[in-house]
Design a protein around this motif. Structure first.
Motif, short mmCIF file in Angstrom:
data_model
loop_
_atom_site.label_atom_id
_atom_site.label_comp_id
_atom_site.label_asym_id
_atom_site.label_seq_id
_atom_site.Cartn_x
_atom_site.Cartn_y
_atom_site.Cartn_z
N GLY A 1 0.78 -1.24 0.00
CA GLY A 1 0.00 0.00 0.00
C GLY A 1 0.81 1.28 0.00
O GLY A 1 0.27 2.35 -0.32
N MET A 2 2.09 1.21 0.36
CA MET A 2 2.92 2.40 0.39
C MET A 2 3.43 2.74 -1.01
O MET A 2 3.62 1.87 -1.86
CB MET A 2 4.11 2.21 1.32
N ARG A 3 3.65 4.05 -1.23
CA ARG A 3 4.22 4.52 -2.48
C ARG A 3 5.49 5.31 -2.18
O ARG A 3 5.52 6.12 -1.26
CB ARG A 3 3.22 5.40 -3.23
N TYR A 4 6.52 5.07 -2.96
CA TYR A 4 7.82 5.72 -2.74
C TYR A 4 8.33 6.35 -4.03
O TYR A 4 8.08 5.85 -5.13
CB TYR A 4 8.85 4.70 -2.25
N THR A 5 9.05 7.46 -3.85
CA THR A 5 9.83 8.02 -4.95
C THR A 5 11.26 8.18 -4.45
O THR A 5 11.50 8.45 -3.27
CB THR A 5 9.29 9.37 -5.42
N PHE A 6 12.21 8.00 -5.37
CA PHE A 6 13.64 8.08 -5.05
C PHE A 6 14.29 9.09 -5.99
O PHE A 6 14.09 9.02 -7.21
CB PHE A 6 14.31 6.71 -5.19
N GLU A 7 15.06 9.99 -5.42
CA GLU A 7 15.72 11.02 -6.23
C GLU A 7 17.18 11.11 -5.82
O GLU A 7 17.49 11.31 -4.63
CB GLU A 7 15.03 12.37 -6.02
N ARG A 8 18.05 10.97 -6.79
CA ARG A 8 19.48 11.07 -6.49
C ARG A 8 19.95 12.49 -6.70
O ARG A 8 19.58 13.16 -7.68
CB ARG A 8 20.27 10.11 -7.37
#
Length: 510
Positions: free
Chosen positions: A282-289
């Motif tokens: 159910g969780m949503r993640y975004t990753f930014e370098r």
């Protein structure tokens, strides 16, 4: 700390009496009550929605920069209610934070009270399809979306038209009906505490701010607040570290958002975090370098903190996603370690020493992180407590302090600062003569056989009024949307509430 609760054994006896007080719901409401209820939904199904639309158009969030008595949104809300009362044929009194709308002789000796509140919790407009202060009737068919739609302006609108229906049909009433609208329930109870001490109150009251069939017990509200000082352990050069960790919006909302900044994050470390986060449902993640740094954004589901099971806690879940290693004890790193070691992804306090417990009627204590504030001394983590009867405040406080001391002993480089533990009392109503009426009305209009009173995690103004219990507006076993960023009431529920409030008033005030 607030006043401690009485002896647990005595409270167990009291709540057993309250829980067992519900009668068989075989009886049905009288003909005048049923007729008035049907008239209400036939005559006012559109009007009640229009009135709700006007009520939610006022942004009645408490504003620390504008005193209540000068806040144009609060003043506009009060002015509208005064005009609405006059239009519907009721008397109106303004006592500052408390508004009283009445039907019947003002010098009546016997009264029936309804208690609601006109203020609302903070809101993030960016999360809404339309303005949260505009009643959205179209985005999700069947739902009326706005801040306050369920908590607590929908109940105000339905109470007004319930009273109007009794007036229309000239239902013979032997008691005066008074609707109390308090303007600071979400932020400051003191003006209401002062009001109830100096004004005659109805002998029997129902609060329109919780759940059906009726609420006879409420958990105590508490907080554990900890500051993780910036002057923590230094991170060795080049080693990965959590440089920032933030999340949450306000203390009585399960947080929907959280963010972490991980410095010196290798691609391999990022892959580990992504893999662990991907296992969460159910969780949503975004990753930014950003060069060697990694920003991780977590999106959960907001909910009322009294019902953490209805949400997905972004703070807890993001900390868990980062639990691929023990982090250097910088302020943010120490907080992440603390969350993983002492809280976890649950909400029952089972990792926090020996604090976890439950009551057979009131349910378990809940223990959920809700907000992180960035202070000059360092980030402050607030954990919301909703505790049932079964332990004294002193016992629970001692257990919390012991758990903190144990963790502190294992993390000598982190000197927790500004530790605050506040523990509120559970509330139990053992004397509610209106329960038979509430049960039979609820059973008649819902078809639920033999309903019984319930306990909730939230706290309402029932605590301050004589013989008060809560009656709606939310159905049992449904997600309560108040305090969330997706607050709504369905049209079906709004009209069902209108029927039941009308019938209850007819029964109690005849």
């Amino acid at each position: 700390m607030k006043t401690r609760i009485t002896i647990a054994g005595l409270l167990l006896a009291l709540i057993a009496g309250a829980a067992g007080a519900a009668p068989s719901a075989a009886a049905v409401p009288g003909d005048p009550a049923v007729k008035a209820a049907k008239h209400a939904v036939t005559a006012y199904r559109d009007d009640v929605v229009d009135t709700l639309a006007k009520l939610v158009s006022y942004n009645t969030v408490a504003d620390k920069d504008i005193p209540f008595e000068r806040n144009p949104q609060h003043l506009g809300f009060k002015k509208f209610l005064k005009e609405e009362a006059a239009r519907l044929g009721f008397d109106f009194a303004d006592y500052g934070h408390v508004l009283v709308i009445g039907l019947g002789a003002q010098d009546a000796q016997e009264k029936v009270g309804m208690i609601a509140h006109g203020d609302v919790q903070p809101v993030d407009p960016s999360k809404w399809k339309k303005s949260p202060f505009e009643l959205d009737r179209t985005s999700e068919p069947g739902k009326l979306l706005a801040r306050g739609a369920e908590d607590d302006k929908g109940p105000i609108a339905t109470a007004l038209y319930a009273m109007k229906s009794l007036k229309d049909l000239q239902v013979p009433l032997s008691k005066r009906i008074e609707l109390y609208v308090y303007m600071a329930e979400e932020s400051d109870w003191e003006p209401l505490v002062a009001f109830v001490k100096s004004h005659p109150l109805p002998q029997v009251n129902i609060t329109l701010d919780a759940e059906y069939p009726a609420v006879t017990a409420e958990k105590g509200y508490g907080t554990v607040a900890l500051t993780f000082p910036k002057a923590g352990a230094e991170t060795p050069a080049g080693e990965p570290a959590v440089a920032q960790f933030s999340g949450g919006f306000f203390g009585s909302q399960i947080p929907e958002d959280a963010q972490a900044l991980v410095t010196n994050a290798s691609p391999a470390l990022e892959a580990q975090i992504r893999q662990r986060a991907g296992k969460q449902t159910g969780m949503r993640y975004t990753f930014e370098r950003k060069g060697d740094d990694l920003v991780v954004n977590a999106k959960g589901v907001s909910a009322h903190s009294s019902k953490p099971e209805d949400g997905l806690n972004a703070i807890s879940m993001l900390a868990d996603a980062l639990a691929v290693r023990t982090w250097p004890d910088s302020a943010a790193g120490a907080m992440v370690n603390f969350l993983n070691e002492m809280v976890g992804t649950g909400y029952l306090g089972e990792k926090f020493g020996s604090i976890a417990y439950r009551d057979n009627f009131m349910g378990p204590m809940t223990f959920a992180p809700t907000v992180i504030k960035q202070n000059a001394e360092g980030p402050q983590l607030a954990i919301n407590i909703r505790r049932p009867q079964g332990k004294t405040a002193q016992q629970l406080g001692n257990e919390i302090n012991a758990a903190l001391a144990q963790w502190q002993g294992a993390h000598q480089a982190v000197q927790l600062a500004d530790v605050k533990v506040k523990i509120g009392d559970p509330w139990i109503q053992q004397d509610a003569p209106q329960l038979p009426v509430l049960m039979k009305v609820f059973s008649y209009f819902t078809g639920v056989k033999d309903p019984k009173p319930v306990a909730v995690g939230g706290g309402t103004n029932s605590r301050l009024f004589p013989h008060a219990v809560s009656f709606g507006p939310a159905m049992p076993h449904t997600v309560y949307t108040g305090h969330s960023e997706h607050e709504f009431i369905t049209l079906k529920q709004l009209l069902l509430n209108l029927e039941m409030y009308t019938a209850v008033l007819a029964e109690l005030a005849q």
